[in-house]
Design an enzyme around this catalytic site. Structure first.
Site, PDB file in Angstrom:
ATOM      1  CB  ILE A 118      -1.211  -0.290   0.810  1.00 40.91           C
ATOM      2  CG1 ILE A 118      -2.068  -0.927   1.615  1.00 40.91           C
ATOM      3  CG2 ILE A 118      -1.754   1.747   1.483  1.00 40.91           C
ATOM      4  CD1 ILE A 118      -3.124  -1.280   2.713  1.00 40.91           C
ATOM      5  CB  VAL A 167       8.153  -1.350  -5.911  1.00 44.15           C
ATOM      6  CG1 VAL A 167       7.402  -0.306  -6.374  1.00 44.15           C
ATOM      7  CG2 VAL A 167       8.499  -1.714  -7.262  1.00 44.15           C
ATOM      8  CE  LYS A 168       3.805   0.447   2.211  1.00 41.06           C
ATOM      9  NZ  LYS A 168       3.074   0.395   2.772  1.00 41.06           N
ATOM     10  CB  VAL A 169      12.078  -2.311   0.013  1.00 34.37           C
ATOM     11  CG1 VAL A 169      12.536  -1.760   0.380  1.00 34.37           C
ATOM     12  CG2 VAL A 169      10.795  -2.994   1.515  1.00 34.37           C
TER      13      VAL A 169
END
Length: 295
Positions: A118, A167-169
């Site tokens: 998210i 991608v969130k990291v």
């Protein structure tokens, strides 16, 4: 059970997801904390006593848990109880490896798994305006989409399991690093007598913060075009001036100081006349990657 969605983990994110889904689809939820279960008592959902009970009632399960170990433990509990949900949707912030490990545990039991990281805060979650970074096989993504579409403003379908969390990291790492650089910059500009809002306006231009992303990464790195432009040597000179100014002002720099080192390396390697986006070539050598767009 056919239409029921289960949510395991009813903290800030999980409860916001429940608010977005409440009244739109049958919901069942669980959290170890009685206080968190009580906090969603006004929603149209049923709270049960364990993760396994959620899996017994819902074929599509959303995980919203505080740490990677919790995700692994919940997946193990569900599978050990003999329940076979159609899909497990991981929205907790975990490492790509954790997502891959969860998928590896689910796959032999015929349970689908996607990581749907998210982007955004609890307000966008509760308003069903979430941006998802999604990783998973096409078959599992198809199973997850009916639920995610109820919650999403935008979904980036990124490829295999682990890509969403990865991608969130990376995205969060950029945000947190840039935050330090900005604080350092605003400490310097404030000492120079420049109002904070004025500096915000200076940076919030096409030639400001977006310039490195759009012009350097998108237009130069993807094309492998490092000719002319703002040279490495000139960028290095400007970086030195920033460091000297910070010393004169008595402002400590950490992130900005660290970012200067690659300019020194590039200059020493004879890259001084190239556009400063050519620093990307250092990472191509160090990491064994290519930034140039194929085709």
């Amino acid at each position: 059970m056919s239409d029921t969605v289960g949510v395991i983990g009813l903290g800030n994110a999980g409860s916001s997801i429940c608010k977005a889904l409440s009244g739109r689809i049958p919901l069942v939820g669980f959290d170890l904390s009685a206080a968190r279960r009580d906090a969603v008592a006004d929603l149209e959902m049923t709270c049960v006593g364990s993760a396994a009970e959620v899996a017994a009632k819902a074929k599509r399960i959303i995980l919203s848990l505080p740490k990677p170990e919790a995700s692994l433990a919940v997946v193990d509990e569900i599978l050990a109880a003999g329940h076979r949900p159609e899909i497990v949707i991981e929205t907790s912030t975990v490492t790509p490896k954790t997502a891959i490990d969860c998928h590896a545990r689910c796959a032999p039991h015929g349970v689908g798994f996607v990581d749907a990281a998210i982007a955004g805060g609890v307000a966008s979650m509760a308003a069903a305006k979430i941006t998802f970074f999604l990783g998973g096989s096409p078959e599992d993504v198809a199973r997850a989409r009916p639920v995610l579409d109820l919650l999403a403003d935008r979904i980036f379908d990124l490829g295999p399991v682990g890509a969403g969390m990865g991608v969130k990291v990376v995205n969060n790492g950029v945000m947190h690093a840039v935050m330090v650089v900005l604080i350092e910059a605003f400490a310097m500009s404030t000492k120079l007598g420049v109002p904070v809002q004025t500096m915000v306006d200076v940076l919030n231009r096409e030639e400001g913060l977006l310039r490195p992303l759009v012009h350097r990464v998108q237009e130069r790195m993807q094309q492998g075009d490092y000719k002319a432009g703002m040279s490495v040597s000139n960028a290095r000179k400007d970086s030195v001036l920033a460091l000297e100014t910070s010393q004169q002002l008595g402002v400590p720099l950490f992130a900005t100081l660290a970012s200067h080192t690659p300019y020194e390396i590039a200059e020493a390697k004879g890259m001084g006349d190239l556009d400063y986006a050519a620093l990307a070539q250092l990472w191509e050598d160090w990491s064994g990657v290519s930034f140039t767009r194929k085709g």
